[in-house]
Structures are given as C-alpha cells and as structure tokens.
Scaffold this motif. Structure first.
Motif: not given
Length: 131
Positions: A48-50, A52, A61
């Motif tokens: 679910s981490v955006e 990068y 982050r």
C-alpha cells in the motif's frame, strides 16, 4: 504466517537478489525487506506504500513515520530484541552510521548493497521483527 515452502522461497529470493544492485524504490533496504517477507509469507507488507524512486522520496516517508524503526513497526508490528531474530526475520541494523533494514539468514543480516546483496554482522542489529 510463513508459507509451507517458505525455506525454498527464501532461498530463491536470496539467489534473485544476490547480484541485484541497490536502487531506490525497487531494491533499497525497505523494498528488499518487504520482498523477503513476501517470499516467506506471500504478502508484501509495503503493497500500500506510494511508490518512490529517489532517496528524497524514501527519506520523506521514513521521516513522516518518525524514523526507520517506527516505519518498519507500522507494517510489521512490534519489534523484538535482535537476539530473538531467526532466519527470515526483518532486522534493523546500523551500517556506517546509517540505519537500514535487512533479513536475517540465521548468522548475518542480508541487505542490498551497491553491487548486490551484502552480509552485515548481527552485532550491529538494533531491533528485529518476527515473520
């Protein structure tokens, strides 16, 4: 929960990452540890981490979470003493005055390096997460 064939999957993960160079967002310490957890459990804790692709994005982050240990705990639960780490557990180590995550192979902490996977001594471990 570890998959029934987790040991084979963990070995394949190690072989795949052995010569993979460090890259922000795809083979940095967080994505490396998440991929190791996914190999063992079938679940990527960073799904679910955006995404990068730069040091700035990664450090932003980490800072938002309150540090690398807090970030790892956000996705992996409560940390334990590194003395309790065993094969497949995520470990926070201090390497050249910088914190990073890796995966315990039973003796060392495996982590992404400039030209491929590197082994860091468990004596540099600060915390661990049981997988």
């Amino acid at each position: 929960m570890k998959l029934p064939d987790w040991q084979k999957r963990f070995s394949e993960f190690g072989k795949a990452r052995a010569r993979m160079p460090f890259a922000w967002g795809s083979n940095d310490c967080c994505t490396f540890a998440a991929a190791g957890v996914e190999a063992i459990t079938g679940v990527n804790p960073m799904a679910s981490v955006e995404p990068y692709d730069s040091e700035f994005g990664a450090m932003r982050r980490v800072a938002e979470a309150g540090g690398l240990q807090a970030l790892a705990s956000e996705y992996l639960g409560t940390s334990v003493s590194p003395l309790l780490a065993s094969v497949g557990d995520v470990v926070l180590v201090l390497n050249e005055d910088r914190e990073m995550l890796g995966i315990c192979n039973g003796v060392n902490v495996m982590a992404p390096g400039e030209l491929g996977m590197v082994a860091l001594g468990m004596e540099a471990a600060l915390a661990a997460w049981k997988i």
